[in-house]
Design an enzyme around this catalytic site. Structure first.
Site, short mmCIF file in Angstrom:
data_model
loop_
_atom_site.label_atom_id
_atom_site.label_comp_id
_atom_site.label_asym_id
_atom_site.label_seq_id
_atom_site.Cartn_x
_atom_site.Cartn_y
_atom_site.Cartn_z
N ASP A 178 0.81 -1.41 -0.14
CA ASP A 178 0.03 -0.02 0.10
C ASP A 178 0.93 1.08 0.08
O ASP A 178 2.03 1.22 -0.11
CB ASP A 178 -0.94 -0.28 1.45
CG ASP A 178 -0.48 -0.02 2.54
OD1 ASP A 178 0.94 0.26 2.61
OD2 ASP A 178 -0.93 -0.01 3.61
N GLU A 181 3.59 1.24 2.05
CA GLU A 181 4.66 0.42 1.70
C GLU A 181 4.62 -0.88 2.76
O GLU A 181 5.55 -1.82 3.28
CB GLU A 181 6.23 1.08 1.72
CG GLU A 181 6.11 2.25 1.29
CD GLU A 181 7.45 2.79 0.79
OE1 GLU A 181 8.32 2.87 1.65
OE2 GLU A 181 7.57 3.03 -0.46
N GLU A 334 8.00 14.37 8.80
CA GLU A 334 7.07 13.36 8.44
C GLU A 334 5.96 13.07 9.49
O GLU A 334 4.86 13.07 9.24
CB GLU A 334 7.65 12.09 7.98
CG GLU A 334 6.79 10.81 7.87
CD GLU A 334 7.70 9.58 7.75
OE1 GLU A 334 7.95 9.05 8.86
OE2 GLU A 334 8.04 9.04 6.76
C1 BGC Z 1 5.91 6.21 3.62
C2 BGC Z 1 5.94 6.33 2.20
C3 BGC Z 1 6.48 7.63 1.56
C4 BGC Z 1 7.85 7.39 1.68
C5 BGC Z 1 8.76 8.42 1.19
C6 BGC Z 1 7.51 6.05 3.57
O1 BGC Z 1 7.74 5.80 4.99
O2 BGC Z 1 5.09 5.11 3.93
O3 BGC Z 1 4.20 6.55 2.22
O4 BGC Z 1 6.19 7.38 -0.03
O5 BGC Z 1 8.23 7.11 3.03
O6 BGC Z 1 8.12 9.60 2.01
#
Ligand code: BGC
Length: 382
Positions: A178, A181, A334
């Site tokens: 998903d 990931e 994030e």
């Molecule tokens: C997230 C993804 C994202 C990636 C880069 C991962 O930890 O789960 O959704 O695309 O980081 O930002």
């Protein structure tokens, strides 16, 4: 600094983080400071390019040149994606043929979630098979083309759009990782939303493509097999669980309208289970990544949803929370480990493995620009 000045600073920083981080050739690294994120994802980049298209549409020319820097940057990213896809045309064709024969995919022939800035694949140990990113890219490309008054499209784009759409139409029922990931053996409702939007967008971009039957089948499938017993969208087929990524099924992917009762129930459950009062949004109840903290980009994504259904106060509260998590220079992370769903051990473990939480996370900055340009928070201006 008053709140308004602080908002303006974070907005300016968001544009700067995006433009400074773009690599020669067009790729956007997900986070310039975290080694595992120094790749360009279709998904992250799609939202980043969309944020720039919205910002350009608002009429501000970021720096002098023949074109707004935002539009130019987004175009370079879309070019990069088209190149990455076209360079793999033979492999993608093999995936399409295999799917048509009902055979499982061969990983080496599928598109990765992320690539190096030079278009090469990253290390093999990543859960690369994710269909949502390609769908979200097509959606973002159509939004870009509208705002940049584009047609006729460059031939290379038309080839990539057609190939990507045929790939998604052939593969939509195949389990994949998903957008977080995770759970590579499942069929994810948010992924289906992104595929749906990508197919719809591809027909807008290349009118000879018609996916009406496929998009109707995806929608039927979601409503028949993608609901929880309580009538919310399910994180994945067969799970009585929600995930904050389900916001995307309506905003922006429009498989359901934002005020559809199913969507309303889904958001209500996200609020109950994944939103600690006064905080950001968790991904899902089983999250252990960095302890399962509160995600800035999800708070801003939910704000975007609330703006689309006219609930401005809720949106503004979420935006204010996100702003409160920026550092002194306006960089957004994030997620923050406050509160965490999992134990502090998980947080420490991820810090040991990967270093501190990604910051600045470029996708968070994109969601910030989107939420503000959709009418939330203090109105941007320079
Ligand atoms: C997230 C993804 C994202 C990636 C880069 C991962 O930890 O789960 O959704 O695309 O980081 O930002």
């Amino acid at each position: 600094m008053n709140d308004r000045a602080r908002s303006q600073r974070i907005y300016q920083r968001s544009l700067a983080v995006i433009l400074e981080n773009q690599q020669p050739g067009g790729a956007y690294l997900a986070c310039p400071t975290m080694p595992d994120y120094q790749f360009s994802w279709f998904r992250d980049g799609a939202y980043i390019a969309y944020a720039l298209a919205l910002d350009a549409q608002a009429g501000d020319i970021f720096h002098a040149g023949s074109m707004a820097a935002q539009i130019e940057s987004a175009r370079e990213f879309h070019d990069w994606c088209a190149r990455v896809i076209n360079d793999r045309a033979e492999a993608v064709e093999r995936s399409i043929e295999r799917a048509a024969r009902g055979e499982p995919p061969v990983l080496a022939d599928t598109l990765n979630a992320r690539y190096r800035a030079n278009g090469h694949a990253g290390p093999d140990d990543w859960p690369e098979f994710q269909l949502d990113g390609v769908g979200t890219w097509l959606w973002s490309l159509a939004e870009y083309a509208d705002r940049a008054h584009m047609p006729p499209l460059p031939l290379a784009w038309e080839r990539a759009i057609t190939l990507a759409a045929r790939y998604l139409a052939a593969m939509w029922q195949v389990p994949c990782y998903d957008c977080w990931e995770e759970r590579g053996g499942d069929i994810h409702v948010s992924t289906l939303g992104a595929i749906y939007a990508g197919l719809v967008a591809s027909s807008r971009l290349v009118p000879s493509l018609n996916w009406d039957d496929t998009t109707a089948a995806i929608r039927r499938f979601v409503l028949a097999q993608g609901l929880t017993p309580g009538g919310e969208l399910a994180k994945s087929v067969g799970l009585d669980m929600v995930d904050a990524n389900l916001i995307g099924v309506a905003v922006p992917h429009r498989l359901l309208e934002p005020d559809d009762p199913v969507m309303r129930r889904t958001v209500a459950r996200i609020e109950r289970e994944l939103h600690a009062p006064g905080s950001g949004i968790h991904r899902h109840l089983e999250d252990v990544y960095y302890g399962g903290g509160a995600w800035v980009l999800l708070a801003l994504w939910l704000a975007w949803y609330y703006l689309e259904v006219g609930e401005r106060q809720r949106a503004d509260d979420l935006i204010a929370w996100a702003e409160s998590r920026a550092d002194a220079d306006g960089n957004l992370p994030e997620q923050v480990p406050d509160p965490m769903l999992a134990s502090a051990w998980h947080y420490d473990d991820w810090v040991r493995r990967r270093g501190p939480i990604a910051q600045p996370l470029v996708w968070s900055h994109a969601q910030y620009i989107i939420a503000r340009r959709k009418g939330g928070g203090a109105q941007p201006g320079r």
